[in-house]
Design a protein around this motif. Structure first.
Motif, PDB file in Angstrom:
ATOM      1  N   GLU A  47     -19.846 -29.211   7.227  1.00  0.00           N
ATOM      2  CA  GLU A  47     -18.783 -28.284   7.628  1.00  0.00           C
ATOM      3  C   GLU A  47     -18.675 -28.194   9.147  1.00  0.00           C
ATOM      4  O   GLU A  47     -17.578 -28.109   9.694  1.00  0.00           O
ATOM      5  N   ARG A  48     -19.814 -28.251   9.820  1.00  0.00           N
ATOM      6  CA  ARG A  48     -19.793 -28.220  11.286  1.00  0.00           C
ATOM      7  C   ARG A  48     -19.204 -29.514  11.840  1.00  0.00           C
ATOM      8  O   ARG A  48     -18.331 -29.489  12.710  1.00  0.00           O
ATOM      9  N   GLU A  49     -19.656 -30.658  11.329  1.00  0.00           N
ATOM     10  CA  GLU A  49     -19.192 -31.953  11.834  1.00  0.00           C
ATOM     11  C   GLU A  49     -17.702 -32.165  11.570  1.00  0.00           C
ATOM     12  O   GLU A  49     -16.998 -32.733  12.395  1.00  0.00           O
ATOM     13  N   ARG A  51     -15.570 -29.749  11.075  1.00  0.00           N
ATOM     14  CA  ARG A  51     -14.862 -28.544  11.533  1.00  0.00           C
ATOM     15  C   ARG A  51     -14.072 -27.880  10.403  1.00  0.00           C
ATOM     16  O   ARG A  51     -12.896 -27.529  10.558  1.00  0.00           O
ATOM     17  N   LYS A  53     -12.955 -24.997   8.317  1.00  0.00           N
ATOM     18  CA  LYS A  53     -12.820 -23.568   8.613  1.00  0.00           C
ATOM     19  C   LYS A  53     -12.804 -22.689   7.367  1.00  0.00           C
ATOM     20  O   LYS A  53     -12.835 -21.472   7.474  1.00  0.00           O
ATOM     21  N   ALA A  58     -18.428 -21.080   7.548  1.00  0.00           N
ATOM     22  CA  ALA A  58     -17.408 -20.362   8.331  1.00  0.00           C
ATOM     23  C   ALA A  58     -17.183 -18.985   7.720  1.00  0.00           C
ATOM     24  O   ALA A  58     -17.016 -17.995   8.441  1.00  0.00           O
ATOM     25  N   TRP A 142     -24.286 -22.089  14.455  1.00  0.00           N
ATOM     26  CA  TRP A 142     -22.929 -22.322  13.972  1.00  0.00           C
ATOM     27  C   TRP A 142     -21.983 -22.069  15.139  1.00  0.00           C
ATOM     28  O   TRP A 142     -22.168 -21.102  15.891  1.00  0.00           O
ATOM     29  N   PRO A 143     -20.980 -22.910  15.317  1.00  0.00           N
ATOM     30  CA  PRO A 143     -20.054 -22.715  16.450  1.00  0.00           C
ATOM     31  C   PRO A 143     -19.485 -21.298  16.479  1.00  0.00           C
ATOM     32  O   PRO A 143     -19.084 -20.755  15.443  1.00  0.00           O
TER      33      PRO A 143
END
Length: 145
Positions: A47-49, A51, A53, A58, A142-143
């Motif tokens: 999910e991070r790689e 992106r 949402k 998220a 997490w971003p």
């Protein structure tokens, strides 16, 4: 948000320590601990790689407490983990995998290069996890917003 995954003895109930940016801290319980990369880490990395949402991480960062992710996030995690298991990553192999894994969601297109990068990130995390001893942990940020 910061998420910490401790390496527990095999067959124990696995969990992650979630520390959200709003100050909420809790344990998120998953499956059983073992030598393989936990599914929750797979989701976080994919999910991070990619992106994503509307995936589980998220949602947790936004205040949810572990509801099921959007089905698309689950399918993409499966696609990337399958790509990570390949001996060689080629765009054609990824396209074939994507056609099979994403058939439940017609019209979903992915960039094979992006999937390959995410698959490589999963391979790296799987190797890191495999080296952990019981009591050690992996931590991910997490971003932010």
């Amino acid at each position: 948000m910061r998420v910490t995954f401790p390496r527990l003895p095999d067959h124990e109930r696995a969990w992650a320590l979630v520390e959200r940016d709003d100050g909420v801290v809790y344990r998120l319980y998953g499956g059983t601990a073992g030598p393989r990369l936990p599914h929750d880490i797979m989701h976080l990395v994919v999910e991070r790689e990619l992106r994503i949402k509307d995936g589980i991480w998220a949602g947790i960062a936004a205040g949810a407490t572990g509801e099921l992710p959007d089905p698309r996030a689950e399918l993409l995690t499966d696609l990337v983990s399958s790509a990570a298991a390949l001996d060689t990553l080629t765009q054609e192999k990824i396209r074939r995998l994507a056609a099979a894994k994403l058939s439940a969601m017609p019209g979903t297109e992915v960039d094979p290069v992006v999937i390959a990068v995410a698959a490589r990130a999963l391979q790296v995390e799987a190797a890191r996890w495999a080296r952990l001893r019981v009591g050690e942990e992996l931590t991910y940020d997490w971003p932010g917003k």
